[in-house]
Scaffold this active site. Structure first.
Site, PDB file in Angstrom:
ATOM      1  N   HIS A  44       2.197   8.950   1.218  1.00 17.98           N
ATOM      2  CA  HIS A  44       1.042   8.907   0.321  1.00 17.98           C
ATOM      3  C   HIS A  44       1.262   9.933  -0.788  1.00 17.98           C
ATOM      4  O   HIS A  44       1.725  11.040  -0.526  1.00 17.98           O
ATOM      5  CB  HIS A  44      -0.249   9.313   1.033  1.00 17.98           C
TER       6      HIS A  44
ATOM      7  N   HIS B 289       0.826  -1.209   0.000  1.00 21.28           N
ATOM      8  CA  HIS B 289       0.000   0.000   0.000  1.00 21.28           C
ATOM      9  C   HIS B 289       0.860   1.260   0.000  1.00 21.28           C
ATOM     10  O   HIS B 289       0.414   2.325  -0.402  1.00 21.28           O
ATOM     11  CB  HIS B 289      -0.912   0.030   1.229  1.00 21.28           C
TER      12      HIS B 289
ATOM     13  N   THR C 206      -6.298   6.442   7.918  1.00 26.08           N
ATOM     14  CA  THR C 206      -6.818   6.681   6.560  1.00 26.08           C
ATOM     15  C   THR C 206      -6.833   5.401   5.739  1.00 26.08           C
ATOM     16  O   THR C 206      -7.128   5.435   4.543  1.00 26.08           O
ATOM     17  CB  THR C 206      -5.991   7.759   5.826  1.00 26.08           C
ATOM     18  N   THR C 207      -6.473   4.292   6.360  1.00 30.69           N
ATOM     19  CA  THR C 207      -6.496   2.984   5.686  1.00 30.69           C
ATOM     20  C   THR C 207      -7.313   2.023   6.555  1.00 30.69           C
ATOM     21  O   THR C 207      -7.449   2.251   7.767  1.00 30.69           O
ATOM     22  CB  THR C 207      -5.065   2.428   5.534  1.00 30.69           C
TER      23      THR C 207
ATOM     24  N   HIS D  97       5.314   6.556   6.813  1.00 26.33           N
ATOM     25  CA  HIS D  97       5.070   6.062   5.450  1.00 26.33           C
ATOM     26  C   HIS D  97       4.591   7.234   4.587  1.00 26.33           C
ATOM     27  O   HIS D  97       4.396   8.338   5.113  1.00 26.33           O
ATOM     28  CB  HIS D  97       4.026   4.933   5.496  1.00 26.33           C
TER      29      HIS D  97
ATOM     30  N   HIS E 156       3.337  10.375   6.866  1.00 22.05           N
ATOM     31  CA  HIS E 156       2.593  10.218   8.117  1.00 22.05           C
ATOM     32  C   HIS E 156       3.477   9.525   9.146  1.00 22.05           C
ATOM     33  O   HIS E 156       3.876   8.376   8.940  1.00 22.05           O
ATOM     34  CB  HIS E 156       1.326   9.375   7.895  1.00 22.05           C
TER      35      HIS E 156
END
Ligand SMILES: [Zn+2]
Length: 260
Positions: A127, A100, A211-212, A125, A144
């Site tokens: 995005h 992801h 958010t996941t 991680h 994040h």
């Protein structure tokens, strides 16, 4: 002399291998999301399907304080929020391509204090584009930094990236990108996590969610106002792995965003 050197270097190699094996065992749930159905950012399994994929993912559809959000600066409430106290330390780190995003797991990461409460940094991680928006505008990338306190509560710091000069602090990470999904790599140098932060650490704060999936709520968000830079080449290196891994903005449902 030579034999001793070979012995020493094979010892270091064995040590690195051992660290990698132990960490891959610790990270197995992250990489394989055992028992969780596969989710993504488009098509079947995309964000509109998340809540139906698993009963543990219900918050993704039913939650009323979800993340990310669009921060409307006109409506932000300026109050005396305490500055975040960052106590990150230089640390060995393992990079994981978890299917992801690319996740960085510092081994001895240090902590950060939010409102006088200490939280341990778990991982960070990326995005693309940034999930959070400010006045409708997204940045090309966000990091994040996910923290946890002694009660198991989560706090995240979001750091925006805008395109500009190469980001020197990111270089060791981007040089070692695990290219295959499920791949782990050990960083060959110590990671200076604090060097990834902007000098001005003023922030927007609100309460939201992961958010996941499972989109768990009760997460304290701290979105740093000041972006740091990343070169177009670094950005495209990340986008070669993940072209688009951002959830769309969620309704505020009466939540108030604060700022210091
Ligand atoms: Zn994230």
């Amino acid at each position: 002399m030579k034999a001793a050197m070979i012995q020493a270097s094979s010892f270091v190699m064995a040590l690195r291998l051992a660290v990698l094996v132990v960490l891959s065992m610790l990270l197995a749930p992250v990489l394989h999301a055992e028992g969780h159905p596969s989710w993504g950012y488009s098509g079947p399994g995309g964000p509109s399907d998340w809540s139906g994929l698993d009963e543990r993912f219900q918050s993704c559809g039913l939650g009323k304080s979800q993340s990310p959000i669009d921060i409307r600066t006109r409506h932000v409430r300026k109050i005396g929020l305490k500055p975040i106290v960052f106590g990150y330390t230089e640390s060995p780190a393992i990079l994981a391509n978890n299917g992801h995003t690319v996740q960085v797991n510092p081994v001895m990461p240090g902590h950060a204090e939010f409102d006088d409460i200490s939280y341990r940094l778990l991982q960070f991680h990326f995005h693309t584009p940034s999930e959070e928006r400010v006045d409708g505008k997204a940045y090309p990338l966000v990091a994040h930094f996910v923290h946890e306190n002694a009660k198991g509560e989560l706090a995240v710091v979001a750091v925006f990236f805008r395109t500009g000069r190469p980001n020197v602090a990111l270089k060791p990470i981007f040089d070692e990108f695990p290219l295959r999904r499920g791949e782990l790599r050990q960083l060959p140098v110590l990671l200076n996590v604090a060097a990834l932060l902007p000098a001005d650490q003023s922030y927007y704060a609100y309460t939201g969610s992961l958010t996941t999936p499972p989109c768990t709520e009760g997460v304290k968000w701290h979105v740093l106002k000041t972006p740091v830079e990343i070169s177009p080449e670094q950005l495209s290196a990340f986008r070669k792995l993940y072209k688009h891994n951002a959830r769309r903005v969620q309704p505020l449902n009466g939540r108030v965003v604060q700022a210091n």
